[in-house]
Scaffold this motif. Structure first.
Motif, PDB file in Angstrom:
ATOM      1  N   PHE A  61     -12.897  86.911   0.411  1.00 56.23           N
ATOM      2  CA  PHE A  61     -12.587  86.454  -0.934  1.00 56.23           C
ATOM      3  C   PHE A  61     -13.713  85.576  -1.466  1.00 56.23           C
ATOM      4  N   GLN A  62     -14.620  86.170  -2.218  1.00 52.10           N
ATOM      5  CA  GLN A  62     -15.694  85.462  -2.903  1.00 52.10           C
ATOM      6  C   GLN A  62     -16.482  84.550  -1.968  1.00 52.10           C
ATOM      7  N   LYS A  63     -16.623  84.957  -0.711  1.00 53.35           N
ATOM      8  CA  LYS A  63     -17.333  84.167   0.298  1.00 53.35           C
ATOM      9  C   LYS A  63     -16.633  82.845   0.605  1.00 53.35           C
ATOM     10  N   ALA A  64     -15.408  82.666   0.078  1.00 54.05           N
ATOM     11  CA  ALA A  64     -14.666  81.430   0.321  1.00 54.05           C
ATOM     12  C   ALA A  64     -13.969  81.465   1.683  1.00 54.05           C
ATOM     13  N   PHE A  65     -13.423  82.618   2.050  1.00 55.46           N
ATOM     14  CA  PHE A  65     -12.757  82.761   3.337  1.00 55.46           C
ATOM     15  C   PHE A  65     -12.613  84.239   3.667  1.00 55.46           C
ATOM     16  N   ARG A  66     -12.424  84.512   4.949  1.00 48.52           N
ATOM     17  CA  ARG A  66     -12.207  85.871   5.432  1.00 48.52           C
ATOM     18  C   ARG A  66     -10.790  85.964   5.992  1.00 48.52           C
ATOM     19  N   ILE A  67     -10.101  87.058   5.647  1.00 39.88           N
ATOM     20  CA  ILE A  67      -8.731  87.209   6.117  1.00 39.88           C
ATOM     21  C   ILE A  67      -8.510  88.562   6.788  1.00 39.88           C
ATOM     22  N   THR A  68      -7.581  88.551   7.736  1.00 37.65           N
ATOM     23  CA  THR A  68      -6.919  89.756   8.222  1.00 37.65           C
ATOM     24  C   THR A  68      -5.422  89.455   8.173  1.00 37.65           C
ATOM     25  N   ILE A 102       9.971  87.161   7.008  1.00 41.77           N
ATOM     26  CA  ILE A 102       8.514  87.185   7.055  1.00 41.77           C
ATOM     27  C   ILE A 102       7.979  88.053   5.914  1.00 41.77           C
ATOM     28  N   TYR A 103       7.092  87.488   5.134  1.00 41.25           N
ATOM     29  CA  TYR A 103       6.335  88.273   4.144  1.00 41.25           C
ATOM     30  C   TYR A 103       5.150  88.901   4.866  1.00 41.25           C
ATOM     31  N   HIS A 104       4.261  88.086   5.356  1.00 38.88           N
ATOM     32  CA  HIS A 104       3.203  88.536   6.263  1.00 38.88           C
ATOM     33  C   HIS A 104       2.499  87.314   6.827  1.00 38.88           C
ATOM     34  N   ASP A 105       1.688  87.511   7.846  1.00 44.76           N
ATOM     35  CA  ASP A 105       0.827  86.440   8.339  1.00 44.76           C
ATOM     36  C   ASP A 105      -0.610  86.780   7.973  1.00 44.76           C
ATOM     37  N   LEU A 106      -1.490  85.813   8.079  1.00 41.33           N
ATOM     38  CA  LEU A 106      -2.896  86.066   7.759  1.00 41.33           C
ATOM     39  C   LEU A 106      -3.787  84.968   8.311  1.00 41.33           C
ATOM     40  N   THR A 107      -5.034  85.341   8.569  1.00 43.90           N
ATOM     41  CA  THR A 107      -6.043  84.388   9.002  1.00 43.90           C
ATOM     42  C   THR A 107      -6.792  83.864   7.783  1.00 43.90           C
ATOM     43  N   PHE A 108      -7.342  82.666   7.931  1.00 44.17           N
ATOM     44  CA  PHE A 108      -8.220  82.094   6.918  1.00 44.17           C
ATOM     45  C   PHE A 108      -9.423  81.489   7.632  1.00 44.17           C
ATOM     46  N   PHE A 109     -10.470  82.290   7.788  1.00 47.64           N
ATOM     47  CA  PHE A 109     -11.685  81.835   8.450  1.00 47.64           C
ATOM     48  C   PHE A 109     -12.712  81.465   7.375  1.00 47.64           C
ATOM     49  N   LYS A 110     -13.156  80.206   7.396  1.00 43.41           N
ATOM     50  CA  LYS A 110     -14.146  79.741   6.420  1.00 43.41           C
ATOM     51  C   LYS A 110     -15.411  79.348   7.176  1.00 43.41           C
ATOM     52  N   GLU A 111     -16.510  80.038   6.870  1.00 39.46           N
ATOM     53  CA  GLU A 111     -17.755  79.824   7.599  1.00 39.46           C
ATOM     54  C   GLU A 111     -18.299  78.416   7.375  1.00 39.46           C
ATOM     55  N   GLY A 112     -19.016  77.901   8.382  1.00 40.30           N
ATOM     56  CA  GLY A 112     -19.601  76.576   8.310  1.00 40.30           C
ATOM     57  C   GLY A 112     -20.974  76.570   7.644  1.00 40.30           C
ATOM     58  N   LEU A 113     -21.604  75.390   7.616  1.00 38.61           N
ATOM     59  CA  LEU A 113     -22.928  75.184   7.040  1.00 38.61           C
ATOM     60  C   LEU A 113     -22.983  75.572   5.567  1.00 38.61           C
ATOM     61  N   GLY A 114     -21.841  75.407   4.891  1.00 38.39           N
ATOM     62  CA  GLY A 114     -21.786  75.695   3.466  1.00 38.39           C
ATOM     63  C   GLY A 114     -21.668  77.158   3.118  1.00 38.39           C
ATOM     64  N   LYS A 115     -21.667  78.038   4.137  1.00 35.97           N
ATOM     65  CA  LYS A 115     -21.527  79.475   3.849  1.00 35.97           C
ATOM     66  C   LYS A 115     -20.115  79.791   3.370  1.00 35.97           C
ATOM     67  N   GLY A 116     -19.138  79.021   3.841  1.00 34.28           N
ATOM     68  CA  GLY A 116     -17.772  79.175   3.351  1.00 34.28           C
ATOM     69  C   GLY A 116     -17.636  78.415   2.048  1.00 34.28           C
ATOM     70  N   LYS A 117     -17.705  79.128   0.954  1.00 32.89           N
ATOM     71  CA  LYS A 117     -17.753  78.519  -0.371  1.00 32.89           C
ATOM     72  C   LYS A 117     -16.399  77.883  -0.733  1.00 32.89           C
ATOM     73  N   PRO A 118     -16.358  77.059  -1.785  1.00 32.51           N
ATOM     74  CA  PRO A 118     -15.076  76.487  -2.206  1.00 32.51           C
ATOM     75  C   PRO A 118     -14.054  77.568  -2.558  1.00 32.51           C
ATOM     76  N   THR A 119     -12.809  77.329  -2.190  1.00 35.27           N
ATOM     77  CA  THR A 119     -11.709  78.211  -2.575  1.00 35.27           C
ATOM     78  C   THR A 119     -11.233  77.800  -3.963  1.00 35.27           C
ATOM     79  N   PRO A 120     -11.263  78.693  -4.952  1.00 35.26           N
ATOM     80  CA  PRO A 120     -10.880  78.305  -6.312  1.00 35.26           C
ATOM     81  C   PRO A 120      -9.415  77.874  -6.404  1.00 35.26           C
ATOM     82  N   TRP A 121      -9.126  77.023  -7.371  1.00 37.93           N
ATOM     83  CA  TRP A 121      -7.742  76.683  -7.665  1.00 37.93           C
ATOM     84  C   TRP A 121      -6.992  77.952  -8.082  1.00 37.93           C
TER      85      TRP A 121
END
Length: 273
Positions: A61-68, A102-121
């Motif tokens: 999602f826009q380099k903000a986080f990666r999900i499965t 249960i709707y679903h589960d999901l991961t939220f991986f946000k890369e370090g060193l600023g590569k994980g960009k801000p998640t928008p409101w």
């Protein structure tokens, strides 16, 4: 056959009425030690391995986080947590309902060193295809998560409106909600340090966001989305493409006006429902 036992996941979390009131007033709450310490390392390993197994389905999602998503369907350790009465009991009490599905589960991986960009409101409700406001998400870091790693901020009381319902998570939703916060002088609850196993719970209508991850580690977080077990599928067709896609994916065979209850949506506290 070997069965893993997770006795700690059956232990009821000590939730008090002031905490329930806080959630219902604000639309979000941070609770400490939701995942028992004895369970964190095993869950973290399972989540990371299963995320990698689902790499071909990963969304960025826009380099903000990666999900499965829906790791519980293919990993027994994740399944034990997703179907844990400990977590579902918290969700049901905060929502004020008898049980949750249960709707679903999901991961939220946000890369370090600023590569994980801000998640928008944004408001998650844009994506939820259900005829209920009784929707809630547990979000838990599986490593210690300082503020500069990007835990979430919330706008308190924003769950009482659907002003940003029409917007998917985007720069547009971010700008729109920032303007609302400023114009209406809304109260922003800033991100707090979270230890591994602490969890936030937020309504699908609560405005939330996260800063970039400026640490040298990837933020490893996991979420479980629940809803009132008595919810129904709306009679009217979905109002946007993502709701339509989610209805087809997470509620196969469900019919308009009927119960939002398929094999992918087990009730947790009373599983025969």
């Amino acid at each position: 056959m070997i069965f893993n036992t997770h006795f700690a996941l059956a232990e009821e979390y000590d939730l008090c009425q002031p905490q329930i009131d806080e959630y219902q007033n604000n639309g979000h709450i941070l609770l400490r030690d939701v995942i028992p310490e004895s369970e964190i390392a095993e869950l973290r390993t399972a989540v990371v391995r299963t995320h990698e197994a689902l790499k071909d389905e990963e969304e960025d999602f826009q380099k903000a986080f990666r999900i499965t998503q829906n790791l519980w369907e293919i990993n027994d350790t994740v399944r034990a947590h997703v179907l844990s009465k400990r977590y579902a009991g918290i969700a049901a009490k905060l929502l004020g309902c008898r049980d949750v599905r249960i709707y679903h589960d999901l991961t939220f991986f946000k890369e370090g060193l600023g590569k994980g960009k801000p998640t928008p409101w944004h408001q998650d409700g844009h994506y939820w295809p259900l005829d209920t406001d009784g929707c809630i998400t547990l979000w838990v870091p599986l490593i210690d998560c300082p503020v500069d790693m990007g835990p979430m901020s919330f706008v308190s009381g924003s769950h009482l409106n659907k002003n940003a319902e029409h917007l998917p998570i985007s720069d547009e939703s971010d700008e729109y909600i920032r303007n609302l916060v400023e114009k209406e002088n809304l109260s922003v609850a800033p991100a707090q340090h979270m230890n591994a196993g602490d969890a936030t719970f937020h309504s699908c209508w609560t405005y939330h966001a996260a800063a970039s991850n400026t640490t040298d580690r990837t933020r490893i977080a996991f979420a479980i989305a629940y809803y009132d077990a008595d919810a129904k599928v709306p009679i009217e067709p979905p109002t946007n493409e993502r709701r339509a896609a989610n209805l087809a994916r997470w509620f196969p065979g469900a019919v308009p006006g009927g119960p939002a209850a398929t094999e992918k949506n087990p009730a947790v506290l009373f599983p025969r429902d």
